[in-house]
Design a protein around this motif. Structure first.
Motif, PDB file in Angstrom:
ATOM      1  N   GLN A   1       1.215  -1.526   0.232  1.00  0.00           N
ATOM      2  CA  GLN A   1       0.255  -0.476  -0.708  1.00  0.00           C
ATOM      3  C   GLN A   1       0.577   1.562  -0.081  1.00  0.00           C
ATOM      4  OE1 GLN A   1      -3.079  -0.352  -0.661  1.00  0.00           O
ATOM      5  NE2 GLN A   1      -2.765  -2.109  -0.599  1.00  0.00           N
ATOM      6  N   GLN A   2       2.274   1.518   0.640  1.00  0.00           N
ATOM      7  CA  GLN A   2       2.908   2.775   0.652  1.00  0.00           C
ATOM      8  C   GLN A   2       3.448   2.520  -0.632  1.00  0.00           C
ATOM      9  OE1 GLN A   2       5.315   1.454   3.928  1.00  0.00           O
ATOM     10  NE2 GLN A   2       4.331   1.131   5.465  1.00  0.00           N
ATOM     11  N   ILE A   3       3.611   1.153  -1.089  1.00  0.00           N
ATOM     12  CA  ILE A   3       4.209   1.439  -2.544  1.00  0.00           C
ATOM     13  C   ILE A   3       3.486   1.599  -3.787  1.00  0.00           C
ATOM     14  CG2 ILE A   3       5.034   0.418  -4.360  1.00  0.00           C
ATOM     15  CD1 ILE A   3       6.507  -1.781  -2.444  1.00  0.00           C
ATOM     16  N   ILE A   4       2.318   1.657  -3.946  1.00  0.00           N
ATOM     17  CA  ILE A   4       1.531   2.569  -4.279  1.00  0.00           C
ATOM     18  C   ILE A   4       0.401   4.152  -4.263  1.00  0.00           C
ATOM     19  CG2 ILE A   4      -0.964   2.412  -5.273  1.00  0.00           C
ATOM     20  CD1 ILE A   4      -0.353   0.081  -5.802  1.00  0.00           C
ATOM     21  N   GLN A   5       1.156   4.211  -2.924  1.00  0.00           N
ATOM     22  CA  GLN A   5       0.500   5.392  -2.741  1.00  0.00           C
ATOM     23  C   GLN A   5       1.854   6.566  -3.129  1.00  0.00           C
ATOM     24  OE1 GLN A   5      -1.859   6.987  -1.615  1.00  0.00           O
ATOM     25  NE2 GLN A   5      -1.083   9.014  -2.579  1.00  0.00           N
ATOM     26  N   TRP A   6       3.176   5.730  -3.497  1.00  0.00           N
ATOM     27  CA  TRP A   6       4.533   6.198  -3.220  1.00  0.00           C
ATOM     28  C   TRP A   6       4.252   6.447  -5.175  1.00  0.00           C
ATOM     29  CZ3 TRP A   6       8.336   3.915  -6.816  1.00  0.00           C
ATOM     30  CH2 TRP A   6       9.459   4.634  -7.034  1.00  0.00           C
ATOM     31  N   ARG A   7       4.135   5.584  -5.678  1.00  0.00           N
ATOM     32  CA  ARG A   7       3.871   5.105  -7.033  1.00  0.00           C
ATOM     33  C   ARG A   7       3.019   6.794  -7.762  1.00  0.00           C
ATOM     34  NH1 ARG A   7       1.677  -0.085  -9.347  1.00  0.00           N
ATOM     35  NH2 ARG A   7      -0.244   0.750  -8.825  1.00  0.00           N
ATOM     36  N   ALA A   8       1.505   6.213  -7.314  1.00  0.00           N
ATOM     37  CA  ALA A   8       0.562   7.849  -6.662  1.00  0.00           C
ATOM     38  C   ALA A   8       0.919   9.297  -7.244  1.00  0.00           C
ATOM     39  CB  ALA A   8      -0.950   7.095  -6.854  1.00  0.00           C
ATOM     40  N   ASP A   9       1.852   8.868  -6.061  1.00  0.00           N
ATOM     41  CA  ASP A   9       2.840  10.638  -5.715  1.00  0.00           C
ATOM     42  C   ASP A   9       3.356  10.724  -6.996  1.00  0.00           C
ATOM     43  OD1 ASP A   9       0.391  11.133  -3.895  1.00  0.00           O
ATOM     44  OD2 ASP A   9       1.929   9.813  -2.264  1.00  0.00           O
ATOM     45  N   GLY A  10       4.580   9.502  -7.446  1.00  0.00           N
ATOM     46  CA  GLY A  10       5.365  10.067  -7.923  1.00  0.00           C
ATOM     47  C   GLY A  10       5.586   9.803 -10.331  1.00  0.00           C
ATOM     48  N   PHE A  11       4.448   9.510 -10.428  1.00  0.00           N
ATOM     49  CA  PHE A  11       4.237   8.726 -11.704  1.00  0.00           C
ATOM     50  C   PHE A  11       2.621   9.921 -12.167  1.00  0.00           C
ATOM     51  CE2 PHE A  11       7.001   5.839 -10.222  1.00  0.00           C
ATOM     52  CZ  PHE A  11       7.929   6.048 -10.864  1.00  0.00           C
ATOM     53  N   PRO A  12       3.106  10.625 -13.193  1.00  0.00           N
ATOM     54  CA  PRO A  12       1.788  10.733 -13.959  1.00  0.00           C
ATOM     55  C   PRO A  12       0.789   9.800 -14.116  1.00  0.00           C
ATOM     56  CG  PRO A  12       3.072  12.169 -14.549  1.00  0.00           C
ATOM     57  CD  PRO A  12       4.179  10.749 -13.590  1.00  0.00           C
ATOM     58  N   ALA A  13      -0.064   9.349 -14.393  1.00  0.00           N
ATOM     59  CA  ALA A  13      -0.800   8.920 -14.475  1.00  0.00           C
ATOM     60  C   ALA A  13      -1.095   7.891 -16.590  1.00  0.00           C
ATOM     61  CB  ALA A  13      -2.847   9.146 -14.898  1.00  0.00           C
ATOM     62  N   GLU A  14      -0.436   8.815 -16.930  1.00  0.00           N
ATOM     63  CA  GLU A  14      -0.723   8.716 -18.592  1.00  0.00           C
ATOM     64  C   GLU A  14       1.255   7.579 -18.914  1.00  0.00           C
ATOM     65  OE1 GLU A  14       0.390  12.618 -17.917  1.00  0.00           O
ATOM     66  OE2 GLU A  14      -0.993  11.879 -17.048  1.00  0.00           O
ATOM     67  N   VAL A  15       1.739   7.583 -17.699  1.00  0.00           N
ATOM     68  CA  VAL A  15       3.215   7.345 -17.935  1.00  0.00           C
ATOM     69  C   VAL A  15       2.955   6.085 -17.998  1.00  0.00           C
ATOM     70  CG1 VAL A  15       4.792   6.161 -16.421  1.00  0.00           C
ATOM     71  CG2 VAL A  15       4.465   8.372 -16.253  1.00  0.00           C
ATOM     72  N   GLY A  16       2.524   4.880 -17.719  1.00  0.00           N
ATOM     73  CA  GLY A  16       2.560   3.790 -18.454  1.00  0.00           C
ATOM     74  C   GLY A  16       0.819   2.710 -17.366  1.00  0.00           C
ATOM     75  N   TYR A  17       1.147   1.780 -17.270  1.00  0.00           N
ATOM     76  CA  TYR A  17      -0.213   0.733 -16.826  1.00  0.00           C
ATOM     77  C   TYR A  17       0.295   0.490 -15.488  1.00  0.00           C
ATOM     78  CZ  TYR A  17      -3.833  -2.373 -15.975  1.00  0.00           C
ATOM     79  OH  TYR A  17      -4.231  -3.322 -15.766  1.00  0.00           O
ATOM     80  N   PRO A  18      -0.593   0.758 -14.234  1.00  0.00           N
ATOM     81  CA  PRO A  18       0.017   0.398 -12.853  1.00  0.00           C
ATOM     82  C   PRO A  18      -0.524  -0.733 -13.112  1.00  0.00           C
ATOM     83  CG  PRO A  18      -1.784   1.514 -12.878  1.00  0.00           C
ATOM     84  CD  PRO A  18      -1.887   1.629 -14.045  1.00  0.00           C
ATOM     85  N   VAL A  19       0.921  -1.641 -12.433  1.00  0.00           N
ATOM     86  CA  VAL A  19       0.607  -2.988 -11.311  1.00  0.00           C
ATOM     87  C   VAL A  19      -0.459  -2.935 -10.520  1.00  0.00           C
ATOM     88  CG1 VAL A  19       1.543  -5.276 -10.872  1.00  0.00           C
ATOM     89  CG2 VAL A  19       2.369  -3.896 -12.559  1.00  0.00           C
ATOM     90  N   ALA A  20      -0.955  -4.352 -10.096  1.00  0.00           N
ATOM     91  CA  ALA A  20      -2.415  -3.906  -8.879  1.00  0.00           C
ATOM     92  C   ALA A  20      -1.665  -4.170  -7.728  1.00  0.00           C
ATOM     93  CB  ALA A  20      -3.355  -4.752  -8.788  1.00  0.00           C
ATOM     94  N   ALA A  21      -1.772  -3.759  -6.782  1.00  0.00           N
ATOM     95  CA  ALA A  21      -1.098  -3.974  -5.208  1.00  0.00           C
ATOM     96  C   ALA A  21      -1.056  -5.744  -5.311  1.00  0.00           C
ATOM     97  CB  ALA A  21      -2.341  -3.316  -4.135  1.00  0.00           C
ATOM     98  N   GLU A  22      -1.709  -6.645  -5.746  1.00  0.00           N
ATOM     99  CA  GLU A  22      -2.317  -8.050  -5.655  1.00  0.00           C
ATOM    100  C   GLU A  22      -1.117  -8.780  -6.379  1.00  0.00           C
ATOM    101  OE1 GLU A  22      -5.432  -7.188  -7.927  1.00  0.00           O
ATOM    102  OE2 GLU A  22      -5.073  -6.378  -6.438  1.00  0.00           O
ATOM    103  N   SER A  23      -0.022  -7.426  -7.390  1.00  0.00           N
ATOM    104  CA  SER A  23       0.525  -8.384  -8.231  1.00  0.00           C
ATOM    105  C   SER A  23       1.572  -7.901  -8.066  1.00  0.00           C
ATOM    106  CB  SER A  23       0.178  -8.432  -9.820  1.00  0.00           C
ATOM    107  OG  SER A  23      -1.171  -8.659  -9.808  1.00  0.00           O
ATOM    108  N   LEU A  24       2.285  -7.384  -7.018  1.00  0.00           N
ATOM    109  CA  LEU A  24       3.484  -6.490  -6.201  1.00  0.00           C
ATOM    110  C   LEU A  24       3.960  -7.691  -5.495  1.00  0.00           C
ATOM    111  CD1 LEU A  24       2.301  -2.700  -5.813  1.00  0.00           C
ATOM    112  CD2 LEU A  24       3.293  -4.167  -7.583  1.00  0.00           C
ATOM    113  N   TYR A  25       5.092  -8.315  -6.554  1.00  0.00           N
ATOM    114  CA  TYR A  25       6.375  -9.465  -5.933  1.00  0.00           C
ATOM    115  C   TYR A  25       7.367  -9.524  -6.841  1.00  0.00           C
ATOM    116  CZ  TYR A  25       4.972 -11.187 -10.294  1.00  0.00           C
ATOM    117  OH  TYR A  25       4.771 -11.214 -11.404  1.00  0.00           O
ATOM    118  N   LEU A  26       8.752  -9.918  -6.414  1.00  0.00           N
ATOM    119  CA  LEU A  26       9.770 -10.072  -6.841  1.00  0.00           C
ATOM    120  C   LEU A  26      10.041 -11.188  -6.817  1.00  0.00           C
ATOM    121  CD1 LEU A  26      12.658  -7.783  -5.223  1.00  0.00           C
ATOM    122  CD2 LEU A  26      13.335 -10.573  -6.050  1.00  0.00           C
TER     123      LEU A  26
END
Length: 175
Positions: free
Chosen positions: A19-44
């Motif tokens: 959730q922190q990464i999702i918020q950081w991404r939303a604050d740091g990247f404009p919506a038109e940059v690319g297709y955001p990966v859903a929180a449940e699909s954030l893994y290494l």
């Protein structure tokens, strides 16, 4: 015809960090940059296996269960953009030795069982955005998330209803 599954070994991120990464991404990247990966699909990803038969999956799970390795701390403090693949990622500036050892072992086992492995060096990362084919301005490097890694997981990936869904098949504890 036997059914195969699209599988990979990986590290799951804790929900709070996602959730922190999702918020950081939303604050740091404009919506038109690319297709955001859903929180449940954030893994290494540690080792991509591809389409695997049930028999091969069972053999790889048995080998994974034999791994004896200490846990480690993973710090996500670096970000980048791979324009060719259209991917914006988050990863460690310096990967911990335990992470590199675990990935090397899983990738070697996968290769011995016929799962093609990328010839590129392992670059641990969490995919944040896809289809980011234009130049991307990365946020200032004032971010860092650290998490203790005490387990790794075999995930199944499948495409359904317009999105990729990730499901844990089995997990193993690190020592």
């Amino acid at each position: 015809m036997r059914e195969s599954k699209r599988l990979f070994f990986g590290i799951e991120l804790p929900g709070e960090i996602k959730q922190q990464i999702i918020q950081w991404r939303a604050d740091g990247f404009p919506a038109e940059v690319g297709y955001p990966v859903a929180a449940e699909s954030l893994y290494l990803t540690l080792a991509y296996l591809g389409e695997v038969s049930e028999e091969k999956a069972q053999a790889l799970m048995q080998l994974a269960g034999r791994i004896r390795q200490a846990g480690f701390t993973l710090t996500l403090d670096d970000a980048g953009h791979w324009p060719r693949s259209g991917m914006v990622w988050l990863g460690p500036h310096r990967a911990p030795r335990g992470l590199l050892q675990l990935a090397a072992l899983l990738r070697a086992q996968a290769a011995r069982h016929g799962c093609a492995q990328s010839p590129q060096p392992f670059h641990p990362h969490v995919t944040l955005l896809r289809q980011a084919t234009q130049p991307v301005k990365l946020p200032a490097r004032d971010f860092s998330w650290s998490l203790p890694v005490g387990r790794f997981v075999l995930f199944q990936s499948h495409f359904s209803r317009g999105r990729t869904r990730i499901k844990e098949i089995k997990g193993w504890a690190l020592q």
